[in-house]
Design a protein around this motif. Structure first.
Motif, mmCIF file in Angstrom:
data_model
loop_
_atom_site.group_PDB
_atom_site.id
_atom_site.type_symbol
_atom_site.label_atom_id
_atom_site.label_comp_id
_atom_site.label_asym_id
_atom_site.label_seq_id
_atom_site.Cartn_x
_atom_site.Cartn_y
_atom_site.Cartn_z
ATOM 1 N N GLY A 325 16.462 -3.681 18.453
ATOM 2 C CA GLY A 325 15.057 -3.842 18.801
ATOM 3 C C GLY A 325 14.087 -3.813 17.651
ATOM 4 N N TYR A 326 14.581 -3.733 16.418
ATOM 5 C CA TYR A 326 13.674 -3.740 15.267
ATOM 6 C C TYR A 326 13.284 -5.177 14.940
ATOM 7 C CZ TYR A 326 14.768 1.180 14.635
ATOM 8 O OH TYR A 326 14.895 2.534 14.827
ATOM 9 N N GLY A 327 11.982 -5.419 14.880
ATOM 10 C CA GLY A 327 11.478 -6.758 14.599
ATOM 11 C C GLY A 327 11.406 -7.049 13.117
ATOM 12 N N ASP A 328 10.975 -8.259 12.788
ATOM 13 C CA ASP A 328 10.957 -8.696 11.396
ATOM 14 C C ASP A 328 10.086 -7.802 10.515
ATOM 15 O OD1 ASP A 328 12.681 -10.753 11.998
ATOM 16 O OD2 ASP A 328 11.116 -12.293 12.126
ATOM 17 N N ALA A 329 8.907 -7.434 11.011
ATOM 18 C CA ALA A 329 8.004 -6.605 10.203
ATOM 19 C C ALA A 329 8.606 -5.226 9.964
ATOM 20 C CB ALA A 329 6.649 -6.479 10.893
ATOM 21 N N GLU A 330 9.256 -4.665 10.977
ATOM 22 C CA GLU A 330 9.874 -3.352 10.833
ATOM 23 C C GLU A 330 11.084 -3.416 9.893
ATOM 24 O OE1 GLU A 330 9.035 -1.382 15.180
ATOM 25 O OE2 GLU A 330 10.386 -3.120 15.065
ATOM 26 N N LEU A 331 11.853 -4.473 10.016
ATOM 27 C CA LEU A 331 13.009 -4.637 9.134
ATOM 28 C C LEU A 331 12.571 -4.768 7.673
ATOM 29 C CD1 LEU A 331 15.200 -7.080 11.244
ATOM 30 C CD2 LEU A 331 15.700 -4.682 10.730
ATOM 31 N N ALA A 332 11.492 -5.499 7.440
ATOM 32 C CA ALA A 332 11.002 -5.665 6.069
ATOM 33 C C ALA A 332 10.624 -4.316 5.464
ATOM 34 C CB ALA A 332 9.811 -6.613 6.050
ATOM 35 N N LYS A 333 10.024 -3.448 6.275
ATOM 36 C CA LYS A 333 9.649 -2.129 5.775
ATOM 37 C C LYS A 333 10.874 -1.284 5.456
ATOM 38 C CE LYS A 333 5.096 -1.649 7.944
ATOM 39 N NZ LYS A 333 4.228 -0.789 8.787
ATOM 40 N N ILE A 334 11.799 -1.204 6.400
ATOM 41 C CA ILE A 334 12.971 -0.353 6.220
ATOM 42 C C ILE A 334 13.872 -0.862 5.098
ATOM 43 C CG2 ILE A 334 15.103 0.451 7.325
ATOM 44 C CD1 ILE A 334 13.554 0.536 9.976
ATOM 45 N N CYS A 335 14.007 -2.170 4.997
ATOM 46 C CA CYS A 335 14.958 -2.744 4.045
ATOM 47 C C CYS A 335 14.416 -2.845 2.624
ATOM 48 C CB CYS A 335 15.404 -4.134 4.528
ATOM 49 S SG CYS A 335 16.437 -4.083 6.006
ATOM 50 N N ARG A 336 13.092 -2.906 2.472
ATOM 51 C CA ARG A 336 12.560 -3.108 1.119
ATOM 52 C C ARG A 336 11.204 -2.464 0.881
ATOM 53 N NH1 ARG A 336 8.727 -6.334 -1.035
ATOM 54 N NH2 ARG A 336 8.964 -7.051 -3.201
ATOM 55 N N ASP A 337 10.243 -2.789 1.740
ATOM 56 C CA ASP A 337 8.845 -2.529 1.410
ATOM 57 C C ASP A 337 8.501 -1.046 1.317
ATOM 58 O OD1 ASP A 337 8.692 -5.250 1.479
ATOM 59 O OD2 ASP A 337 7.499 -5.381 3.317
ATOM 60 N N ASN A 338 9.154 -0.215 2.126
ATOM 61 C CA ASN A 338 8.837 1.217 2.067
ATOM 62 C C ASN A 338 9.208 1.831 0.725
ATOM 63 O OD1 ASN A 338 7.824 1.167 4.657
ATOM 64 N ND2 ASN A 338 9.698 1.940 5.625
ATOM 65 N N TRP A 339 10.309 1.362 0.125
ATOM 66 C CA TRP A 339 10.651 1.855 -1.204
ATOM 67 C C TRP A 339 9.593 1.470 -2.222
ATOM 68 C CZ3 TRP A 339 12.952 5.661 -3.137
ATOM 69 C CH2 TRP A 339 14.124 6.195 -2.603
ATOM 70 N N LEU A 340 9.126 0.244 -2.167
ATOM 71 C CA LEU A 340 8.109 -0.168 -3.140
ATOM 72 C C LEU A 340 6.822 0.615 -2.948
ATOM 73 C CD1 LEU A 340 10.177 -2.429 -3.694
ATOM 74 C CD2 LEU A 340 8.236 -3.960 -4.041
ATOM 75 N N ARG A 341 6.464 0.900 -1.702
ATOM 76 C CA ARG A 341 5.256 1.684 -1.449
ATOM 77 C C ARG A 341 5.346 3.067 -2.085
ATOM 78 N NH1 ARG A 341 4.204 5.868 1.500
ATOM 79 N NH2 ARG A 341 6.175 5.777 2.654
ATOM 80 N N VAL A 342 6.432 3.778 -1.831
ATOM 81 C CA VAL A 342 6.520 5.151 -2.309
ATOM 82 C C VAL A 342 6.725 5.200 -3.825
ATOM 83 C CG1 VAL A 342 9.013 5.605 -2.073
ATOM 84 C CG2 VAL A 342 7.370 7.418 -1.580
#
Length: 351
Positions: A325-342
């Motif tokens: 049930g994870y959508g594209d925006a959520e997958l982008a965060k979990i797979c890449r974007d959250n690391w770049l943010r932190v």
């Protein structure tokens, strides 16, 4: 294909270990191998665009034959390591990283602009991390040198004690509250990392050490490769109280692929299903939020589910997340974007 930036791997240790046996670490990474989990070809096939590459000093083999009839175990902490030989090994691993960069195998990244440029150029974005700071002196002179060389993340301890703090042992079932936290030198290290722009990783520290860093650090809490203790009560996983603190700090937890940290029974079985990974992702998202969950595979450092196999199989996990049930925006965060943010926050970059 969903790009993945991964928060922890031990590829440098694997390459260093094989080099000691006569292998060419540059060729092993660039030309490929059947060993381990990461090389250029497998990273490309699985969408692994980069990650934090650990400089890790081994204590030797970790015994995994200590389980009783219930599958319970406590692995005694390894003895502390001497600094001089640890520094030699750390320099050897850093040199391997530089040689791979010179040969065009990856880009050593010192900021998020470097990461994005490496991705755009189709190169693996490698961030140097130190897992356990045995190579660093109490006065932190070596920290300045390693920072100049590209070190941008460190864990004050691996699962053994250092002059900076106390490591959590491998134990199941067990609380992460297994001993003292930071030493006075460790407190100075945390403040120095905040000042210099070095991410602090809490993946192997005791619960007391976790709370010490939470009180001292001005930056989001980062736990690069740990899971939910409520689901798998191994000492290396995080309690819900710890997960709540990560959320309050706007921090991040990277999902560890190690099967012993995913299964309810803590068993070391490669036939662990992807559904166990989804259970942990769901729990982490519930406690930390969608902006605070990422990947922390522990590639080349752990037994991972056979269904993934190695870096080439990453998209199977992505597909399982999508099916859950994870959508594209959520997958982008979990797979890449959250690391770049932190990392941007830890590195003093603009949001």
């Amino acid at each position: 294909m969903q790009p993945v930036f991964d928060g922890h791997n031990d590829v440098l240790f694997r390459l260093w270990n094989n080099a000691a046996k006569g292998a060419d670490p540059v060729a092993e990474f660039i030309e490929g191998t059947r060993q381990g989990h990461i090389d250029m070809a497998r990273a490309s096939k699985g969408g692994l665009v980069g990650g934090l590459c650990a400089i890790y000093i081994t204590s030797g083999s970790i015994r995994d034959d200590l389980r009783d009839t219930n599958g319970h175990y406590v692995v005694p902490l390894s003895a502390p390591l001497e600094r001089s030989p640890s520094l030699d090994v750390a320099l050897d691993m850093a040199a391997i990283a530089f040689r791979i960069e010179r040969a065009g195998g990856w880009k050593i990244c010192r900021n998020s602009t470097d990461i994005e440029a490496a991705e755009a150029a189709g190169k693996f974005a490698a961030v140097l991390h130190m897992e356990g700071c045995e190579a660093i002196d109490a006065d932190l002179a070596a920290l300045d040198v390693f920072y100049a060389a590209g070190l941008r993340s460190l864990g004050p301890v691996w699962s053994r004690n250092t002059i900076f703090g106390h490591g959590v042992p491998f134990a199941f079932p067990s609380s992460p509250d297994t001993g003292p936290g930071l030493t006075e030198a460790g407190k100075r290290l945390v403040k120095a990392c905040n000042r210099m722009g070095i991410a602090i990783d809490l993946a192997h520290i005791t619960e007391q050490g976790f709370w010490d860093v939470a009180r001292l650090s001005e930056k989001p809490l980062i736990v690069s490769h740990s899971n939910a203790h409520a689901l798998t009560p191994i000492s290396r996983n995080l309690t819900d109280k710890q997960l709540d603190a990560v959320r309050e700090s706007n921090g991040l937890v990277g999902l560890n692929f190690a099967v012993t940290m995913l299964r309810e029974d803590g068993a070391k079985r490669a036939d662990t299903p992807l559904s166990d990974m989804i259970r942990h992702i769901d729990h982490l998202v519930e406690r930390v939020g969608i902006d605070g969950v990422a990947m922390g595979s522990d590639f080349d450092g752990a037994t991972i589910p056979a269904e993934i196999g190695d870096a080439a199989g990453l998209q199977r996990l992505v597909a399982a997340m999508r099916d859950a049930g994870y959508g594209d925006a959520e997958l982008a965060k979990i797979c890449r974007d959250n690391w770049l943010r932190v990392l941007r926050s830890a590195w003093h970059e603009a949001a």
